[in-house]
Design a protein around this motif. Sequence first.
Motif, PDB file in Angstrom:
ATOM      1  N   LYS A   1      44.564  43.267  36.666  1.00  0.00           N
ATOM      2  CA  LYS A   1      45.017  44.482  35.873  1.00  0.00           C
ATOM      3  C   LYS A   1      46.072  45.257  36.852  1.00  0.00           C
ATOM      4  CE  LYS A   1      43.968  48.416  33.137  1.00  0.00           C
ATOM      5  NZ  LYS A   1      42.963  49.495  32.643  1.00  0.00           N
ATOM      6  N   ILE A   2      47.096  45.446  36.352  1.00  0.00           N
ATOM      7  CA  ILE A   2      48.317  46.095  37.333  1.00  0.00           C
ATOM      8  C   ILE A   2      47.976  47.595  37.080  1.00  0.00           C
ATOM      9  CG2 ILE A   2      50.778  46.393  37.635  1.00  0.00           C
ATOM     10  CD1 ILE A   2      51.024  43.706  36.158  1.00  0.00           C
TER      11      ILE A   2
ATOM     12  N   GLN B   1      49.492  46.586  32.679  1.00  0.00           N
ATOM     13  CA  GLN B   1      49.499  45.196  31.966  1.00  0.00           C
ATOM     14  C   GLN B   1      48.358  44.360  32.817  1.00  0.00           C
ATOM     15  OE1 GLN B   1      51.710  44.275  29.466  1.00  0.00           O
ATOM     16  NE2 GLN B   1      52.504  46.310  29.466  1.00  0.00           N
ATOM     17  N   TYR B   2      48.255  43.198  31.987  1.00  0.00           N
ATOM     18  CA  TYR B   2      47.552  42.114  32.707  1.00  0.00           C
ATOM     19  C   TYR B   2      48.426  40.953  33.029  1.00  0.00           C
ATOM     20  CZ  TYR B   2      43.463  44.704  31.343  1.00  0.00           C
ATOM     21  OH  TYR B   2      42.467  45.431  30.835  1.00  0.00           O
ATOM     22  N   ALA B   3      48.161  40.149  34.420  1.00  0.00           N
ATOM     23  CA  ALA B   3      48.660  39.217  34.753  1.00  0.00           C
ATOM     24  C   ALA B   3      48.019  38.164  35.350  1.00  0.00           C
ATOM     25  CB  ALA B   3      49.776  39.567  35.783  1.00  0.00           C
ATOM     26  N   VAL B   4      48.502  37.126  35.731  1.00  0.00           N
ATOM     27  CA  VAL B   4      47.800  35.946  36.391  1.00  0.00           C
ATOM     28  C   VAL B   4      48.187  35.954  37.825  1.00  0.00           C
ATOM     29  CG1 VAL B   4      46.660  33.568  36.319  1.00  0.00           C
ATOM     30  CG2 VAL B   4      47.288  34.805  34.311  1.00  0.00           C
ATOM     31  N   ILE B   5      47.181  35.904  38.745  1.00  0.00           N
ATOM     32  CA  ILE B   5      47.580  35.456  40.241  1.00  0.00           C
ATOM     33  C   ILE B   5      48.013  33.892  40.247  1.00  0.00           C
ATOM     34  CG2 ILE B   5      46.824  35.213  42.615  1.00  0.00           C
ATOM     35  CD1 ILE B   5      44.796  37.465  42.204  1.00  0.00           C
ATOM     36  N   VAL B   6      49.324  33.756  40.810  1.00  0.00           N
ATOM     37  CA  VAL B   6      49.892  32.337  40.798  1.00  0.00           C
ATOM     38  C   VAL B   6      49.873  31.745  42.189  1.00  0.00           C
ATOM     39  CG1 VAL B   6      51.025  32.214  38.559  1.00  0.00           C
ATOM     40  CG2 VAL B   6      52.058  33.213  40.655  1.00  0.00           C
TER      41      VAL B   6
ATOM     42  N   GLN C   1      40.077  41.174  37.574  1.00  0.00           N
ATOM     43  CA  GLN C   1      39.011  40.969  36.380  1.00  0.00           C
ATOM     44  C   GLN C   1      38.189  39.677  36.946  1.00  0.00           C
ATOM     45  OE1 GLN C   1      39.281  43.542  33.969  1.00  0.00           O
ATOM     46  NE2 GLN C   1      40.738  44.243  35.569  1.00  0.00           N
ATOM     47  N   PRO C   2      37.264  39.747  36.323  1.00  0.00           N
ATOM     48  CA  PRO C   2      36.067  38.734  36.429  1.00  0.00           C
ATOM     49  C   PRO C   2      36.359  37.650  35.566  1.00  0.00           C
ATOM     50  CG  PRO C   2      34.945  40.253  35.049  1.00  0.00           C
ATOM     51  CD  PRO C   2      36.298  40.887  35.362  1.00  0.00           C
TER      52      PRO C   2
ATOM     53  N   GLN D   1      43.740  35.064  26.198  1.00  0.00           N
ATOM     54  CA  GLN D   1      42.437  34.327  26.295  1.00  0.00           C
ATOM     55  C   GLN D   1      41.453  35.607  27.009  1.00  0.00           C
ATOM     56  OE1 GLN D   1      41.558  31.090  28.319  1.00  0.00           O
ATOM     57  NE2 GLN D   1      40.186  30.216  27.052  1.00  0.00           N
ATOM     58  N   PHE D   2      41.910  35.965  28.143  1.00  0.00           N
ATOM     59  CA  PHE D   2      41.102  37.211  28.621  1.00  0.00           C
ATOM     60  C   PHE D   2      40.969  38.297  27.914  1.00  0.00           C
ATOM     61  CE2 PHE D   2      41.811  40.971  31.345  1.00  0.00           C
ATOM     62  CZ  PHE D   2      40.187  41.065  31.545  1.00  0.00           C
ATOM     63  N   LEU D   3      42.194  38.741  27.147  1.00  0.00           N
ATOM     64  CA  LEU D   3      42.120  40.045  26.316  1.00  0.00           C
ATOM     65  C   LEU D   3      41.143  39.766  25.276  1.00  0.00           C
ATOM     66  CD1 LEU D   3      45.752  41.107  26.740  1.00  0.00           C
ATOM     67  CD2 LEU D   3      43.842  41.953  27.848  1.00  0.00           C
ATOM     68  N   SER D   4      41.274  38.709  24.405  1.00  0.00           N
ATOM     69  CA  SER D   4      40.367  38.412  23.287  1.00  0.00           C
ATOM     70  C   SER D   4      38.956  38.506  23.732  1.00  0.00           C
ATOM     71  CB  SER D   4      40.971  37.190  22.468  1.00  0.00           C
ATOM     72  OG  SER D   4      40.424  36.038  23.218  1.00  0.00           O
ATOM     73  N   ASP D   5      38.405  37.728  24.823  1.00  0.00           N
ATOM     74  CA  ASP D   5      37.213  37.922  25.491  1.00  0.00           C
ATOM     75  C   ASP D   5      36.798  39.352  25.591  1.00  0.00           C
ATOM     76  OD1 ASP D   5      37.244  35.216  25.155  1.00  0.00           O
ATOM     77  OD2 ASP D   5      37.199  34.686  27.295  1.00  0.00           O
ATOM     78  N   LYS D   6      37.733  40.015  26.092  1.00  0.00           N
ATOM     79  CA  LYS D   6      37.282  41.644  26.734  1.00  0.00           C
ATOM     80  C   LYS D   6      37.175  42.167  25.413  1.00  0.00           C
ATOM     81  CE  LYS D   6      39.517  45.116  29.436  1.00  0.00           C
ATOM     82  NZ  LYS D   6      39.619  46.145  28.379  1.00  0.00           N
TER      83      LYS D   6
END
Length: 101
Positions: free
Chosen positions: A14-15, A23-28, A60-61, A88-93
């Motif tokens: 989470k930024i 916003q949410y993002a992915v570590i690339v 996030q975990p 996918q993460f947001l729907s799980d959350k």
Amino acid sequence: MNKEITPQIGQIVKILRGRDADQYAVIVSIEDSKFVNIADGNKRKFDQVKKKNLVHLEPQPFISSEVVNSLQESGRVTNGKLRFAVSQFLSDKSNADQKGE
């Protein structure tokens, strides 16, 4: 408050600061002990990753295996996979949030 956590590729963050706050993002990719590169596949594409200080991120975990596998295989990940990982993460959350009530 700032826990020493080791960021991992494919991990959702989470930024907390900057234009993309909340916003949410992915570590690339991981630059060094202080900085990582993030992308969300939407506003922030894989070809134009954002370098962020870890202090400004809240890991996030959740780690997307699709993103990890894609990066290991080809060194790249599609923006669609990044968007999918975040959604996918947001729907799980949100499911977890609903169960918590």
